[in-house]
Enzyme design. Structure first.
Site, PDB file in Angstrom:
ATOM      1  N   ASP A 196       0.829  -1.201   0.000  1.00 35.12           N
ATOM      2  CA  ASP A 196       0.000   0.000   0.000  1.00 35.12           C
ATOM      3  C   ASP A 196       0.865   1.253   0.000  1.00 35.12           C
ATOM      4  O   ASP A 196       2.037   1.222   0.378  1.00 35.12           O
ATOM      5  CB  ASP A 196      -0.883   0.033   1.240  1.00 35.12           C
ATOM      6  N   LYS A 218      -3.534   3.339  -3.192  1.00 39.12           N
ATOM      7  CA  LYS A 218      -4.869   3.915  -3.323  1.00 39.12           C
ATOM      8  C   LYS A 218      -4.759   5.389  -2.938  1.00 39.12           C
ATOM      9  O   LYS A 218      -4.638   5.726  -1.766  1.00 39.12           O
ATOM     10  CB  LYS A 218      -5.860   3.187  -2.408  1.00 39.12           C
ATOM     11  N   GLY A 249      -0.257  -0.162   5.682  1.00 37.82           N
ATOM     12  CA  GLY A 249      -0.017   0.733   6.794  1.00 37.82           C
ATOM     13  C   GLY A 249      -1.003   0.445   7.910  1.00 37.82           C
ATOM     14  O   GLY A 249      -2.077  -0.126   7.685  1.00 37.82           O
ATOM     15  N   GLY A 250      -0.644   0.825   9.133  1.00 39.28           N
ATOM     16  CA  GLY A 250      -1.546   0.607  10.265  1.00 39.28           C
ATOM     17  C   GLY A 250      -1.758  -0.854  10.541  1.00 39.28           C
ATOM     18  O   GLY A 250      -0.824  -1.657  10.543  1.00 39.28           O
ATOM     19  N   THR A 279      -2.181   0.117  15.233  1.00 38.38           N
ATOM     20  CA  THR A 279      -3.228   0.815  14.500  1.00 38.38           C
ATOM     21  C   THR A 279      -3.099   2.324  14.683  1.00 38.38           C
ATOM     22  O   THR A 279      -2.921   2.834  15.799  1.00 38.38           O
ATOM     23  CB  THR A 279      -4.616   0.305  14.925  1.00 38.38           C
TER      24      THR A 279
END
Length: 408
Positions: A196, A218, A249-250, A279
């Site tokens: 991502d 995205k 990510g996260g 998170t």
């Protein structure tokens, strides 16, 4: 005897009686390791620390609330003498010698018949280091070895897992140091990485040269890879015998569409596992010095996606209900719709003076925090030229973290 090094041996203590005499902080450090190997742990001491008492209450160990008695040694396979009375420790170690029971002493290791190593475990390998009665050195060497095992720099290549499949790795909020050890190891052992835009990008530069990297970024209201295409790619490469890491990510399951990828793998019969990540709605405020909960201030926090404005026919967030709650609201992907979200919360009953923090580029070198209230949020976003990615924290916890900014 002290002129000779110890002879290392792996004790199998599962189900066997281990006696710990003493209930202080040294015992507190030793007992968890005994529990971890399945030992039947008996503590003899008039008093114990609260942590040890908690282990007694949970049924993990047994506590004999009294002083040491010679008959305590009868069922023991292994003894640890950790009292603060040297005479008692002398008595215990002498009695153990007579019975040929190995005994560890905390007060004087030279008088014991066994030493406790610095122990660590990873992937079925137990590392035990004895640094000639230098515990800090032992722990340091152990940690270096474990780090090498975990990041793959120490390993027998033929023992590395080559099983094809998919691993979903949460990379954390952006700082490459905040990925988990397990996540980094999986990333470095991958054949294919499907990444991502918000996955920690520095880590991609550390991938081995033969790793195939697929960019499935995205962009907010811009060019984006379709989720169906991402699902197809990870399944296709796994079925071709590759180890695929889906790198996000996260965390995979917090607005990450990770479970859609789980379902796609299961439908195709592809093995899949998940390595969670820190998170962002919790980690980024923490890095910025803002707690999402605070005693006496809030008893709950809500994390919502702001990618759709209030009132949108496809929106699932009940802003009226959210406004009636008193806790912290953390908005993800909400920069563009933040003014409308603020208006909806005020219309629902939140005071317009409610503190707001907008944390931009959380955990990255460009991180900054923009402070506002629900009433001034729209103006502040414009004047500070806030752009995604940013996390918006709404609630009195912002005042706790920045009392001077909200003194009025």
């Amino acid at each position: 005897m002290s002129d000779f090094p110890p002879y290392p041996s792996g004790l199998r203590l599962t189900g066997r009686h281990v006696l710990v005499v003493g209930g202080g902080h040294v015992a507190q450090r030793r007992i968890p390791g005994l529990i971890a190997v399945g030992a039947d742990v008996h503590v003899v001491s008039p008093e114990v620390t609260p942590a040890i008492e908690g282990l007694v209450g949970s049924g993990e160990i047994r506590w004999h609330r009294r002083g040491y008695l010679p008959e305590d040694l009868e069922p023991a396979w292994y003894v640890i003498a950790v009292t603060d009375d040297r005479a008692v420790n002398d008595e215990i170690s002498a009695a153990c010698d007579e019975r040929r029971i190995f005994c560890v002493r905390s007060d004087d290791a030279t008088l014991g018949t066994a030493w406790t190593p610095a122990v660590g475990r990873h992937a079925g390998v137990t590392v035990a280091v004895l640094g000639n009665r230098d515990p800090r050195r032992s722990a340091s060497v152990r940690d270096e070895i474990l780090a090498g095992l975990r990041d793959g720099s120490i390993a027998a290549r033929h023992h590395r897992d080559r099983t094809p499949g998919v691993t979903l790795v949460g990379g954390g909020p952006g700082d490459p140091e905040l990925i988990s050890v397990a996540g980094r190891k999986a990333l470095m052992e991958a054949d294919v990485v499907v990444a991502d835009r918000l996955a920690p990008r520095e880590l991609l530069g550390e991938l081995p040269a033969d790793v195939e990297l697929l960019d499935v970024a995205k962009l907010p209201r811009g060019r984006s890879a379709q989720q169906e295409e991402i699902n197809r790619a990870i399944v296709e490469h796994a079925l071709a015998g590759k180890r695929v890491v889906r790198f996000k990510g996260g965390d995979n399951f917090v607005f990450g569409r990770g479970y859609e990828e789980i379902l796609a793998c299961r439908e195709a019969g592809v093995p899949v596992r998940v390595i969670p990540g820190l998170t962002s709605p919790v980690a980024v405020p923490a890095i910025a010095g803002i707690p999402v909960t605070h005693r006496g201030v809030t008893h709950e926090f809500s994390v919502v996606s702001g990618h759709l404005p209030p009132g949108h026919p496809e929106g699932l967030v009940d802003y009226a209900a959210l406004a009636r709650m008193q806790g912290t609201v953390v908005v993800m992907m909400g920069v563009q719709n933040a003014p409308a979200i603020a208006d909806a919360l005020v219309a629902g009953g939140r005071p317009s003076g409610t503190p707001v923090a907008v944390i931009c580029d959380g955990t990255m070198p460009t991180q900054r925090t923009v402070l506002a209230t629900l009433g001034t949020l729209a103006e502040r976003l414009g004047s500070e030229q806030v752009r995604p990615p940013a996390i918006i924290v709404i609630g009195e916890v912002v005042r706790v973290a920045h009392p001077d900014a909200f003194a009025d």
